[in-house]
Design a protein around this motif. Sequence first.
Motif, short mmCIF file in Angstrom:
data_model
loop_
_atom_site.label_atom_id
_atom_site.label_comp_id
_atom_site.label_asym_id
_atom_site.label_seq_id
_atom_site.Cartn_x
_atom_site.Cartn_y
_atom_site.Cartn_z
N GLU A 70 43.75 33.54 31.14
CA GLU A 70 42.51 34.12 31.65
C GLU A 70 42.17 33.59 33.04
O GLU A 70 41.62 34.32 33.88
CB GLU A 70 41.37 33.86 30.67
CG GLU A 70 41.52 34.65 29.36
CD GLU A 70 40.34 34.47 28.44
OE1 GLU A 70 39.22 34.85 28.84
OE2 GLU A 70 40.53 33.94 27.34
N HIS A 71 42.51 32.32 33.29
CA HIS A 71 42.32 31.78 34.63
C HIS A 71 43.19 32.52 35.64
O HIS A 71 42.75 32.83 36.76
CB HIS A 71 42.65 30.29 34.65
CG HIS A 71 41.59 29.43 34.00
ND1 HIS A 71 40.32 29.32 34.50
CD2 HIS A 71 41.63 28.66 32.89
CE1 HIS A 71 39.62 28.51 33.74
NE2 HIS A 71 40.39 28.09 32.75
N GLN A 77 41.60 35.86 36.29
CA GLN A 77 40.45 35.70 37.20
C GLN A 77 40.92 35.64 38.65
O GLN A 77 40.38 36.32 39.53
CB GLN A 77 39.70 34.40 36.87
CG GLN A 77 38.67 34.52 35.78
CD GLN A 77 37.90 33.22 35.63
OE1 GLN A 77 38.45 32.13 35.76
NE2 GLN A 77 36.62 33.33 35.33
N LEU A 78 41.94 34.83 38.86
CA LEU A 78 42.46 34.61 40.21
C LEU A 78 43.07 35.89 40.76
O LEU A 78 42.80 36.31 41.89
CB LEU A 78 43.49 33.48 40.16
CG LEU A 78 43.74 32.65 41.41
CD1 LEU A 78 42.45 32.05 41.95
CD2 LEU A 78 44.76 31.56 41.10
N THR A 112 42.58 38.97 39.83
CA THR A 112 41.58 40.02 40.01
C THR A 112 40.83 39.83 41.31
O THR A 112 40.51 40.79 42.02
CB THR A 112 40.61 40.05 38.82
OG1 THR A 112 41.35 40.30 37.62
CG2 THR A 112 39.56 41.14 38.98
N HIS A 113 40.54 38.57 41.65
CA HIS A 113 39.85 38.29 42.91
C HIS A 113 40.67 38.76 44.11
O HIS A 113 40.12 39.27 45.09
CB HIS A 113 39.56 36.79 43.03
CG HIS A 113 38.79 36.44 44.27
ND1 HIS A 113 37.42 36.53 44.34
CD2 HIS A 113 39.21 36.03 45.51
CE1 HIS A 113 37.03 36.18 45.55
NE2 HIS A 113 38.09 35.86 46.28
N ILE A 143 36.52 30.30 42.53
CA ILE A 143 36.92 31.49 41.77
C ILE A 143 37.07 31.17 40.28
O ILE A 143 36.70 31.96 39.40
CB ILE A 143 38.23 32.08 42.33
CG1 ILE A 143 38.02 32.57 43.76
CG2 ILE A 143 38.75 33.22 41.44
CD1 ILE A 143 39.31 32.89 44.49
N LEU A 144 37.63 29.98 40.00
CA LEU A 144 37.90 29.58 38.62
C LEU A 144 36.73 28.85 37.97
O LEU A 144 36.84 28.43 36.81
CB LEU A 144 39.16 28.71 38.57
CG LEU A 144 40.46 29.36 39.07
CD1 LEU A 144 41.62 28.38 38.98
CD2 LEU A 144 40.76 30.62 38.28
N TYR A 145 35.64 28.69 38.72
CA TYR A 145 34.47 27.96 38.21
C TYR A 145 34.87 26.58 37.67
O TYR A 145 34.53 26.20 36.54
CB TYR A 145 33.75 28.76 37.11
CG TYR A 145 33.29 30.12 37.55
CD1 TYR A 145 32.15 30.26 38.34
CD2 TYR A 145 34.00 31.26 37.21
CE1 TYR A 145 31.72 31.52 38.77
CE2 TYR A 145 33.59 32.52 37.64
CZ TYR A 145 32.45 32.63 38.42
OH TYR A 145 32.03 33.86 38.85
N LYS A 167 49.86 41.49 36.84
CA LYS A 167 48.60 41.27 36.12
C LYS A 167 48.56 42.06 34.82
O LYS A 167 48.16 41.54 33.76
CB LYS A 167 47.42 41.67 37.00
CG LYS A 167 46.06 41.32 36.39
CD LYS A 167 44.91 42.00 37.09
CE LYS A 167 44.73 43.42 36.59
NZ LYS A 167 43.48 44.05 37.05
N THR A 202 37.10 43.64 31.32
CA THR A 202 36.72 42.63 32.31
C THR A 202 37.72 42.60 33.46
O THR A 202 37.33 42.51 34.64
CB THR A 202 36.63 41.25 31.65
OG1 THR A 202 35.63 41.28 30.63
CG2 THR A 202 36.26 40.18 32.68
N TYR A 203 39.00 42.68 33.12
CA TYR A 203 40.04 42.57 34.15
C TYR A 203 40.64 43.92 34.53
O TYR A 203 41.68 43.99 35.15
CB TYR A 203 41.12 41.58 33.69
CG TYR A 203 40.54 40.20 33.48
CD1 TYR A 203 40.04 39.47 34.55
CD2 TYR A 203 40.44 39.64 32.21
CE1 TYR A 203 39.47 38.21 34.37
CE2 TYR A 203 39.88 38.39 32.02
CZ TYR A 203 39.40 37.68 33.10
OH TYR A 203 38.83 36.44 32.92
#
Length: 598
Positions: free
Chosen positions: A5-6, A9-10, A12-13, A33-35, A74, A100-101
């Motif tokens: 999921e990390h 996130q990356l 997708t950004h 980005i990864l909080y 992805k 989400t992605y």
Amino acid sequence: MLVEEHYLQLRTHFSDEQNGEWIEVKLTKISEILYSTKRNANLLIKKMEDREWIKWSSGRGRGISSKIMFLKEKDILLVELAKSKVLSGDLHNAHSLLNTYDVSNEGGVMFSEWMEQQLGYHQKETSQQPLDILRFPFYRPIPFLDPAFAMRRTEVHIVKQLFDTLVIYNPNTETIEPHLAHHWTSDETNKVWTFYLRKGIRFHHGKTMTSLDVDYTLRRVQNPDTKSPHQWMVNGIKNITCIHDHAIQIELIEPNSLFVNVLISSKLSIVPNDLHEHEDFATLPIGTGPFSIKQNDKSKLLLRVNEHYFKERAHLDQIEIWIWPDETDEHRLKTLNFKYLVAPKNSLQDGKEFVELNRFENEIFYLVFNLHKQAPYQNANFRKAFHHAINRSLIIEELRGFRHKPASGFLPSNKIETYMNDYDLNKAKEELARSGYSGETIHLYIYEMQSNIENAQWIKRAAEKLGVHIEISVFPIEELRKKDVMMQADLIAAGEVFDTNIEIELIGLYRENGSFIGSLIGEKHREEIEDQIAKALRTSNKIQRLQLLNDIENIIRDRNSVIFLYHNRQNAVHHNSLKGVSLNALGWIEYRDLWLEK
């Protein structure tokens, strides 16, 4: 959060960047980005490198940026992760991940084809014997399964799989038959009814059913503190006496020739009198029915066969309803449009065939005006204008789906051609001019469902042609059934599905707490309607009773208090190896009758 999921996130950004190309980026940006902290971001980067999902070049020295190169597609990783969630039983998060992605169309098809293989008929090996399992998708969770509160067709259908009633209706013979009660009598006044219960029937948690459970069930629904919408069904009970464990006598206030028909309703399914000990009863209820419930959450509803059912054991061992909200997410799972897909489509290549069932059901879609409000539609000419402005054939033709035939009443048998074909925009505008309407906004309320939204938007367009401005508000159905919410509406668009117990279903339209028609119809109608219902309850002749109930329909149709729109059809698609398939009055398949030809 998993490293997968990390990565998503990356990726997708940086969705505009191509795989295999270096991207300059600072570690601080990666951590944002990864909080995460910079230390954790470094650890995650190392894990992604080890999996060969990325290449990372750490910038050394002032002004030299770090660089990242994405290697892993992805969609491939996203679909793999969603699959793993499904296999672990977490369908809710699998669906959330894909949204989400933002899975691509290609990725969505890839996932759909795999998902299709998981649905349908499967056999699971166990230490004792193989389990025959049927899986199919449904678009929403089904959390409210207490019979005393069940109102939606799906909830009522599941209640029927989990519970039993004292008597049942046989639609083939059109007669009432014994069920939990093996015999019953009534006195000549139809005020005193006695039911004799079968022995040895057990609830799913092992408790033996007795007359105390029947007494508890009826008193619970009758108790105002329960706030059951079906209280009207038992309000006429004066006294209940448990004669012994297997006999119960019910005394009514007034004669009621339909009382045994009332007891057919799944809403009066017998529940155990220790119900108060089970806090999660609404979600995981306990009945005596052919299936028991083992799981009910945002991902899955799982029904297991009741091995000790007092009638024939169901053939299937397990029913799994997989919650997948594709109805509001149309670009996902386009191949999963059927409720009962029991074999993958590639089996067609082997010469096997699918069977499609259709049923023209007792389902009506309608508009009902809120006659409690002081508003333009209190004028009969306004309501008549609305009736003339609706082209019922056109709404079916343009919106399609399961919309089947124009309606002129609650039941398809009540056909009035002049009503169904009464579209006349010029006449509608003339009636509107007579009504005194001066441009007020009409607030149309609907409950969440794609077909309802389509209906409301179509009605809004039709009203605009008439010269009436409509504003649409959408609510969860549980919210819309609250009286204070309903009373704010000017107009509600909704649907009703009638089970085989037609007379009680029709009475429920006017008496049920939470019924849109009964709640909005207005006090001017109330006395006339209750007078007709009272006459029907005193009448032992079924034809006369139906005529009295039909007279109520004539009243609300002639005054255009309710605008009838169309009737639906239901369909199901299944592989021809699935036998015992038939659609019931609610448009669902009776699970207890299904079996597999192997």
